[in-house]
Scaffold this motif. Structure first.
Motif, PDB file in Angstrom:
ATOM      1  N   ALA A 131       0.791  -1.225  -0.157  1.00  0.00           N
ATOM      2  CA  ALA A 131      -0.153  -0.275   0.107  1.00  0.00           C
ATOM      3  C   ALA A 131       0.858   1.301   0.037  1.00  0.00           C
ATOM      4  CB  ALA A 131      -0.799   0.004   1.231  1.00  0.00           C
ATOM      5  N   HIS A 132       1.913   1.147   0.647  1.00  0.00           N
ATOM      6  CA  HIS A 132       2.753   2.607   0.968  1.00  0.00           C
ATOM      7  C   HIS A 132       4.242   2.398   0.204  1.00  0.00           C
ATOM      8  CE1 HIS A 132      -0.040   3.714   4.023  1.00  0.00           C
ATOM      9  NE2 HIS A 132       0.101   2.461   4.674  1.00  0.00           N
ATOM     10  N   ASP A 133       4.648   1.557  -0.334  1.00  0.00           N
ATOM     11  CA  ASP A 133       6.106   1.878  -0.817  1.00  0.00           C
ATOM     12  C   ASP A 133       6.140   2.658  -1.872  1.00  0.00           C
ATOM     13  OD1 ASP A 133       8.663   1.208  -1.543  1.00  0.00           O
ATOM     14  OD2 ASP A 133       8.803  -0.809  -0.510  1.00  0.00           O
ATOM     15  N   ASP A 134       6.977   3.666  -1.928  1.00  0.00           N
ATOM     16  CA  ASP A 134       7.301   4.578  -3.066  1.00  0.00           C
ATOM     17  C   ASP A 134       7.780   3.914  -4.337  1.00  0.00           C
ATOM     18  OD1 ASP A 134       9.449   4.735  -1.484  1.00  0.00           O
ATOM     19  OD2 ASP A 134       9.605   6.927  -2.089  1.00  0.00           O
ATOM     20  N   ASP A 135       8.685   3.099  -4.058  1.00  0.00           N
ATOM     21  CA  ASP A 135       9.410   2.155  -5.131  1.00  0.00           C
ATOM     22  C   ASP A 135       8.668   1.324  -5.806  1.00  0.00           C
ATOM     23  OD1 ASP A 135      12.209   1.568  -6.397  1.00  0.00           O
ATOM     24  OD2 ASP A 135      11.235  -0.404  -5.855  1.00  0.00           O
ATOM     25  N   PRO A 136       8.059   1.636  -7.117  1.00  0.00           N
ATOM     26  CA  PRO A 136       7.115   0.707  -7.793  1.00  0.00           C
ATOM     27  C   PRO A 136       7.394  -0.836  -7.931  1.00  0.00           C
ATOM     28  CG  PRO A 136       7.484   2.735  -9.210  1.00  0.00           C
ATOM     29  CD  PRO A 136       8.503   2.740  -8.127  1.00  0.00           C
ATOM     30  N   PHE A 137       8.634  -1.146  -7.943  1.00  0.00           N
ATOM     31  CA  PHE A 137       9.053  -2.603  -8.063  1.00  0.00           C
ATOM     32  C   PHE A 137       8.905  -3.123  -6.508  1.00  0.00           C
ATOM     33  CE2 PHE A 137      11.835  -5.972  -7.373  1.00  0.00           C
ATOM     34  CZ  PHE A 137      11.460  -6.847  -8.326  1.00  0.00           C
ATOM     35  N   ALA A 138       9.266  -2.514  -5.784  1.00  0.00           N
ATOM     36  CA  ALA A 138       9.169  -2.889  -4.148  1.00  0.00           C
ATOM     37  C   ALA A 138       7.816  -2.942  -3.859  1.00  0.00           C
ATOM     38  CB  ALA A 138      10.070  -1.915  -3.428  1.00  0.00           C
ATOM     39  N   ARG A 139       6.700  -2.280  -4.252  1.00  0.00           N
ATOM     40  CA  ARG A 139       5.593  -2.333  -4.081  1.00  0.00           C
ATOM     41  C   ARG A 139       5.081  -3.662  -4.881  1.00  0.00           C
ATOM     42  NH1 ARG A 139       0.669   2.157  -4.988  1.00  0.00           N
ATOM     43  NH2 ARG A 139      -0.942   1.113  -3.951  1.00  0.00           N
ATOM     44  N   TYR A 140       5.299  -3.817  -6.077  1.00  0.00           N
ATOM     45  CA  TYR A 140       5.069  -5.110  -6.798  1.00  0.00           C
ATOM     46  C   TYR A 140       5.531  -6.465  -6.069  1.00  0.00           C
ATOM     47  CZ  TYR A 140       5.917  -8.781 -10.188  1.00  0.00           C
ATOM     48  OH  TYR A 140       5.993  -9.991 -11.057  1.00  0.00           O
ATOM     49  N   GLU A 141       6.819  -6.198  -5.562  1.00  0.00           N
ATOM     50  CA  GLU A 141       7.464  -7.247  -4.751  1.00  0.00           C
ATOM     51  C   GLU A 141       6.841  -7.752  -3.669  1.00  0.00           C
ATOM     52  OE1 GLU A 141      11.384  -9.455  -5.024  1.00  0.00           O
ATOM     53  OE2 GLU A 141       9.423  -9.185  -6.032  1.00  0.00           O
ATOM     54  N   ALA A 142       6.280  -6.604  -2.941  1.00  0.00           N
ATOM     55  CA  ALA A 142       5.455  -6.882  -1.706  1.00  0.00           C
ATOM     56  C   ALA A 142       4.002  -7.848  -2.010  1.00  0.00           C
ATOM     57  CB  ALA A 142       4.878  -5.462  -0.977  1.00  0.00           C
ATOM     58  N   MET A 143       3.688  -7.289  -3.072  1.00  0.00           N
ATOM     59  CA  MET A 143       2.364  -7.977  -3.529  1.00  0.00           C
ATOM     60  C   MET A 143       2.977  -9.658  -3.965  1.00  0.00           C
ATOM     61  SD  MET A 143      -0.368  -6.338  -3.584  1.00  0.00           S
ATOM     62  CE  MET A 143      -1.577  -7.177  -4.934  1.00  0.00           C
ATOM     63  N   GLN A 144       3.875  -9.651  -4.517  1.00  0.00           N
ATOM     64  CA  GLN A 144       4.179 -10.986  -5.208  1.00  0.00           C
ATOM     65  C   GLN A 144       4.661 -11.987  -3.689  1.00  0.00           C
ATOM     66  OE1 GLN A 144       4.860 -12.083  -8.817  1.00  0.00           O
ATOM     67  NE2 GLN A 144       3.008 -10.697  -8.412  1.00  0.00           N
ATOM     68  N   GLY A 145       5.314 -11.202  -2.795  1.00  0.00           N
ATOM     69  CA  GLY A 145       5.552 -11.894  -1.800  1.00  0.00           C
ATOM     70  C   GLY A 145       4.519 -12.488  -0.852  1.00  0.00           C
ATOM     71  N   LEU A 146       3.541 -11.459  -0.670  1.00  0.00           N
ATOM     72  CA  LEU A 146       2.385 -11.821   0.121  1.00  0.00           C
ATOM     73  C   LEU A 146       1.901 -13.236  -0.327  1.00  0.00           C
ATOM     74  CD1 LEU A 146       0.600 -10.646   2.413  1.00  0.00           C
ATOM     75  CD2 LEU A 146      -0.649  -9.435   0.582  1.00  0.00           C
ATOM     76  N   VAL A 147       1.681 -13.275  -1.846  1.00  0.00           N
ATOM     77  CA  VAL A 147       0.806 -14.560  -2.575  1.00  0.00           C
ATOM     78  C   VAL A 147       1.851 -15.624  -2.444  1.00  0.00           C
ATOM     79  CG1 VAL A 147      -0.028 -15.255  -4.806  1.00  0.00           C
ATOM     80  CG2 VAL A 147      -0.350 -13.021  -4.225  1.00  0.00           C
ATOM     81  N   VAL A 148       3.249 -15.463  -2.615  1.00  0.00           N
ATOM     82  CA  VAL A 148       4.196 -16.627  -2.735  1.00  0.00           C
ATOM     83  C   VAL A 148       4.307 -17.227  -1.375  1.00  0.00           C
ATOM     84  CG1 VAL A 148       6.541 -17.171  -2.787  1.00  0.00           C
ATOM     85  CG2 VAL A 148       5.669 -15.515  -4.604  1.00  0.00           C
ATOM     86  N   GLN A 149       4.231 -16.331  -0.331  1.00  0.00           N
ATOM     87  CA  GLN A 149       4.316 -16.878   1.065  1.00  0.00           C
ATOM     88  C   GLN A 149       3.315 -17.761   1.245  1.00  0.00           C
ATOM     89  OE1 GLN A 149       5.929 -14.123   4.244  1.00  0.00           O
ATOM     90  NE2 GLN A 149       3.711 -14.232   4.735  1.00  0.00           N
ATOM     91  N   HIS A 150       1.958 -17.273   0.970  1.00  0.00           N
ATOM     92  CA  HIS A 150       0.715 -18.061   1.287  1.00  0.00           C
ATOM     93  C   HIS A 150       0.632 -19.286   0.357  1.00  0.00           C
ATOM     94  CE1 HIS A 150      -3.540 -19.036   1.840  1.00  0.00           C
ATOM     95  NE2 HIS A 150      -3.776 -18.978   0.654  1.00  0.00           N
ATOM     96  N   LEU A 151       1.099 -19.239  -0.683  1.00  0.00           N
ATOM     97  CA  LEU A 151       0.741 -20.328  -1.727  1.00  0.00           C
ATOM     98  C   LEU A 151       2.003 -21.444  -1.298  1.00  0.00           C
ATOM     99  CD1 LEU A 151       0.170 -18.990  -5.178  1.00  0.00           C
ATOM    100  CD2 LEU A 151      -1.539 -20.154  -3.707  1.00  0.00           C
ATOM    101  N   VAL A 152       3.308 -21.045  -1.042  1.00  0.00           N
ATOM    102  CA  VAL A 152       4.139 -22.007  -0.776  1.00  0.00           C
ATOM    103  C   VAL A 152       3.888 -22.824   0.511  1.00  0.00           C
ATOM    104  CG1 VAL A 152       6.659 -22.311   0.086  1.00  0.00           C
ATOM    105  CG2 VAL A 152       5.979 -20.816  -1.944  1.00  0.00           C
ATOM    106  N   ALA A 153       3.309 -22.075   1.452  1.00  0.00           N
ATOM    107  CA  ALA A 153       2.765 -22.690   2.683  1.00  0.00           C
ATOM    108  C   ALA A 153       1.699 -23.483   2.560  1.00  0.00           C
ATOM    109  CB  ALA A 153       2.449 -21.495   3.767  1.00  0.00           C
ATOM    110  N   ALA A 154       0.840 -23.391   1.630  1.00  0.00           N
ATOM    111  CA  ALA A 154      -0.377 -23.991   1.305  1.00  0.00           C
ATOM    112  C   ALA A 154      -0.066 -25.276   0.790  1.00  0.00           C
ATOM    113  CB  ALA A 154      -1.460 -23.407   0.336  1.00  0.00           C
ATOM    114  N   VAL A 155       0.947 -25.106  -0.509  1.00  0.00           N
ATOM    115  CA  VAL A 155       1.366 -26.366  -1.030  1.00  0.00           C
ATOM    116  C   VAL A 155       2.225 -27.275  -0.260  1.00  0.00           C
ATOM    117  CG1 VAL A 155       2.880 -26.941  -2.902  1.00  0.00           C
ATOM    118  CG2 VAL A 155       1.364 -25.124  -3.444  1.00  0.00           C
ATOM    119  N   SER A 156       2.608 -26.592   0.373  1.00  0.00           N
ATOM    120  CA  SER A 156       3.899 -27.470   1.842  1.00  0.00           C
ATOM    121  C   SER A 156       2.893 -28.076   2.671  1.00  0.00           C
ATOM    122  CB  SER A 156       4.907 -26.526   2.105  1.00  0.00           C
ATOM    123  OG  SER A 156       5.738 -26.130   1.443  1.00  0.00           O
ATOM    124  N   GLY A 157       1.574 -27.844   2.768  1.00  0.00           N
ATOM    125  CA  GLY A 157       0.785 -28.540   3.807  1.00  0.00           C
ATOM    126  C   GLY A 157       0.893 -27.955   5.145  1.00  0.00           C
TER     127      GLY A 157
END
Length: 884
Positions: free
Chosen positions: A570-596
């Motif tokens: 929501a707040h990062d003023d670096d566009p890539f870092a903002r994108y990276e936070a979105m990606q990290g949020l999803v990656v963290q969730h999906l990796v945990a889900a896939v790993s049971g």
């Protein structure tokens, strides 16, 4: 230069009784064994008597002993599938030449001679598309890396630089346009309906930059005046009828020439610049001096037939090949181990150009996405290699994402550490020192080091070590002080079990949780195994934004809760870092889900955080739609698999699709409103309209995943109303994945509408092969039998089968049919076009990172390929490394 189900048989049942043993592996060529050529060739005169089925070539070589060479009396002229019809030395026939394998050896005394060799070619039979070949009635060449030896005998290596004079003659009705490198110096009419042209290129070049084109072509003409006042005639040559789709390419060329003068001080050096579009081409394009040869997909574009992505690709590739005029042509490679010298540097140049022409933030995200999908898996697999390899068996196998994309990132790091002004001083020094030379990667690094006044001693490890560095971050807070501890590891890769620490420049910022701001970005350089960095002035633990702008091609391991990622999204003023936070949020969730690792409550909590972030992205009025569209794209399944030591593709696909469906349901109202808003935006090439088309498709994907009926309705309406290919293809992509009556109607209409337009019919094949339809394997099998499918055109093969290999639902089908499909393709395609066939091997070569059942089936396909008695060097090297 920039897809019906049956189980695979187990590996132990793949032996063939009484089969002949496979041929010996081709010799390994090592960088450390480099020796300068014994003989140089200052001047080359080539005479072509052209015909589609029969072309005669007379090559006259002025050879001179190399003072830096070995002093050997033997002149070695490389050949490949050609035979000498006559050999003359100083005008006299010689009979004491001999063949060493495919090479012609001639014994010479003295310091200089004129050597003449005649050869005969059948371009129409050249399905490998290397050397001189026929494409839709025209003749063209592709000589990088080692194609010139398929035309005539020559010391076909990049450190032999020659000036070329070329004479071509042929039937005027069949070949009304005759083109070669440099400038046309004379032309005339011959007898019996023939004509001729002579071309001269005054700039010494290696044989891989030679080019010839002859055919029935028309041109879009323009003119450019360089900063030095030179008037340059620009021509983009295409088949009659295609000229109306070349203006974007021409505009991109003019913009490239102007940008290279302003950004790098590089001025064009001939009076003529030609581009030719060819239908049959192994690569995207080729930077031959003054005569670029392009795959048609990177030249032809108009709103009816090209998507916004196609427009961007045309601009980027046009720029890339033009920029090679200096970073590749004026300064070329000493040997092929130095390939990233020209390709990595030129990729960086084309990335910077495209960023300046459009959205810098969006371009950076797109480039990193490509790196993570293509290069990171390469770095962690059996084909991992440094950006300056130490050895190879077949050079065409090293036109890889590592050489190109990681090579660009390594040079970008130097630019980050030096700053823009000092980096420019370094590149100026590089061109000044090495203009007209065949240089090395070390020459480039040394020039940046001297010009930018940097110590790059340790940085050189980036050129010699393979693998993606892993950077683990830990942050502690005490009082007003925050301590960031960083630890780097470079994973073991084939032939490199132990690695040294490399300098890793990381742009960081620490955000105050209350204000949502930071006090400034800093550049820190991690150059040891472990280091700590201290930051003062925080009364509470700050939120870390790290590797902003993707300042280093590394994987960051940093455990943080969802709240911090939502905050950065929501707040990062670096566009890539903002994108990276979105990606990290999803990656963290999906990796945990896939790993049971998620129970129902944790799954719901993770989805809620993702939904909150996506909702804020959809609603944020400060975001432009191009960036909004990027933030809405979920991490690719290939990238998700890279986060796991061993992955289950089926589980990854199921979890990702389930999240898409949940987002579509949870955000149904805002997604529909977003789609409605975007539908109302009229077509233009302006950024706002392009952004609207982007979010239109992203919204449609999520809507269709959660509500297939509503998705089909909206997609079909979008398809019917479309006045441009971006909207039409986006709608058809969604429909192709659905089991709905609108699917067949739209696919039939699309084929009928564009029948005969090869590039658009490629899209028709690719959309179906890449679809997430339950019957996708059946559809691919049927498409392989379609009258429009051919194994001899690389674009068509890639459209169907590369889309299939990249489609996890098809390729990783539990039956193993996807693996069998790609294995069968490689076996059938290798005799026709080895380079294209070899590009499919890495998809099977990832078997070690896949769960055991699928891994066994993937390995079995590789073993079946390896068991073939006749395999090209291209495929055999890839397969043996993948199995080894």
């Amino acid at each position: 230069m920039d897809i019906a189900s049956r189980p695979s048989e187990p590996a132990e049942n793949t032996q063939v009784a009484d089969a002949a043993p496979p041929p010996a592996a081709p010799p390994v060529i090592r960088r450390e064994d480099y020796l300068p050529p014994a003989w140089l060739v200052p001047e080359v005169a080539l005479d072509f008597r052209l015909g589609l089925d029969a072309t005669k070539v007379v090559a006259k070589l002025s050879v001179a002993r190399n003072p830096a060479g070995s002093g050997a009396s033997t002149l070695r002229l490389n050949g490949d599938q050609i035979a000498p019809l006559a050999v003359r030395v100083d005008g006299l026939d010689v009979n004491d030449w001999r063949l060493d394998g495919s090479d012609l050896l001639v014994e010479l005394n003295g310091e200089a001679h004129a050597v003449e060799v005649e050869t005969a070619l059948n371009p129409a039979a050249n399905s490998q598309l290397m050397g001189l070949y026929a494409s839709n009635g025209m003749l063209c060449t592709q000589c990088e890396a080692e194609g010139f030896r398929r035309i005539t005998f020559f010391p076909d290596r990049p450190d032999v630089l020659s000036t070329y004079t070329v004479r071509m003659s042929g039937e005027k009705a069949q070949f009304p346009i005759l083109l070669a490198n440099g400038n046309c110096t004379a032309s005339g009419e011959g007898e019996d309906g023939t004509h001729w042209a002579e071309w001269h290129d005054p700039w010494p070049k290696p044989s891989y930059l030679f080019a010839l084109v002859a055919g029935d072509l028309v041109a879009n003409h323009a003119e450019f005046t360089t900063m030095g006042g030179r008037k340059v005639d620009l021509n983009i040559w295409v088949r009659p009828g295609d000229e109306d789709r070349t203006q974007h390419a021409m505009d991109s060329l003019v913009n490239s020439m102007k940008w290279d003068e302003e950004a790098f001080g590089r001025e064009y050096d001939l009076d003529l610049f030609n581009i030719v579009a060819v239908s049959d081409f192994n690569m995207g394009a080729m930077e031959n001096k003054g005569l670029n040869v392009f795959n048609t997909r990177y030249v032809l574009a108009d709103p009816e037939t090209a998507t916004d992505g196609d427009y961007d690709a045309v601009e980027g590739v046009i720029g890339h090949e033009y920029f090679h005029n200096w970073s590749g042509n004026r300064v070329t490679c000493r040997d092929w181990f130095q390939l990233s010298l020209k390709e990595g540097f030129t990729v960086l140049r084309d990335q910077l150009f495209s960023a300046d022409m459009g959205s810098e933030a969006v371009k950076r995200i797109e480039d990193v996405r490509v790196l993570r999908i293509a290069q990171f898996p390469e770095d962690s697999g059996p084909l991992a290699h440094p950006i300056r390899p130490d050895s190879f068996q077949e050079i065409s196998n090293f036109y890889t994402a590592t050489i190109y994309n990681k090579g660009a990132e390594v040079i970008r790091m130097m630019r980050t550490m030096a700053g823009l002004e000092r980096f420019r001083q370094g590149t100026d020094l590089y061109f000044e020192r090495h203009d007209g030379e065949a240089a090395t990667c070390e020459d480039f690094v040394k020039a940046i080091e001297d010009g930018a006044r940097l110590d790059l001693t340790q940085f050189r490890l980036w050129y010699s070590q393979a693998g993606t560095p892993q950077v683990a971050a830990e942050m502690a807070h005490n009082g007003t002080q925050t301590v960031l501890k960083l630890t780097q590891t470079v994973p073991a890769t084939p032939g490199q079990p132990e690695k040294q620490a490399m300098p890793i420049p990381l742009r960081v910022a620490l955000f105050d949780r209350d204000t949502g701001t930071h006090s400034g970005e800093q550049l820190i350089v991690l150059d040891k195994d472990s280091q700590t960095f201290t930051f003062d002035g925080f009364t509470q633990p700050p939120v870390l934004s790290i590797n902003r702008g993707f300042s280093a091609p590394v994987a960051i391991e940093f455990e943080r809760d969802s709240a911090d990622l939502v905050f950065l999204a929501a707040h990062d003023d670096d566009p890539f870092a903002r994108y990276e936070a979105m990606q990290g949020l999803v990656v963290q969730h999906l990796v945990a889900a896939v790993s049971g690792k998620l129970d129902d409550a944790a799954r719901a909590e993770g989805r809620a955080a993702i939904g909150e972030a996506y909702g804020s992205v959809i609603a944020d009025p400060a975001l432009d739609d191009l960036m909004r569209g990027e933030l809405m794209i979920l991490p690719a399944e290939t990238y998700l698999a890279e986060q796991l030591p061993v992955s289950d593709p089926g589980a990854i696909h199921a979890e990702r699709e389930a999240l898409k469906a949940w987002l579509g349901r949870e955000l149904a109202a805002p997604l529909k409103a977003l789609h409605d808003r975007a539908v109302a935006v009229a077509y233009s090439r302006e950024a706002a309209a392009r952004g609207a088309r982007k979010i239109k498709t992203q919204a449609l994907v999520l809507i269709a995943c959660s509500d297939p009926a509503e998705g089909a309705r909206r997609a079909f309406a979008q398809y019917q109303a479309a006045d441009n290919m971006t909207d039409r293809q986006g709608a058809l992509m969604v429909l192709a994945s659905l089991d709905a009556p609108e699917r067949e109607t739209a696919l039939a209409d699309f084929h009928d509408r564009y029948e005969g337009n090869a590039l658009v019919i490629d899209k028709w094949f690719s959309l179906q092969a890449g679809a997430l339809n339950p019957k996708v394997l059946e559809h691919i099998a049927a498409l392989a039998q379609h009258p429009d499918f051919t194994m001899t055109n690389p674009n068509r093969v890639r459209a169907l089968y590369m889309a299939a290999a990249a489609n996890p639902k098809a390729f990783h089908d539990a039956s193993g049919e996807g693996y069998r499909m790609i294995g069968d393709l490689i076996r059938r395609l290798d005799p026709i076009n080895a380079q294209t066939a070899a590009r499919f091997v890495p998809s099977l070569g990832r078997w070690r990172r896949i769960e055991p059942v699928r891994a066994a089936m993937m390995r079995a396909e590789l073993e079946r390929i390896a068991a073939l008695p006749e395999l090209s060097r291209d495929v055999r090297e890839q397969v043996s490394k993948s199995l080894g």
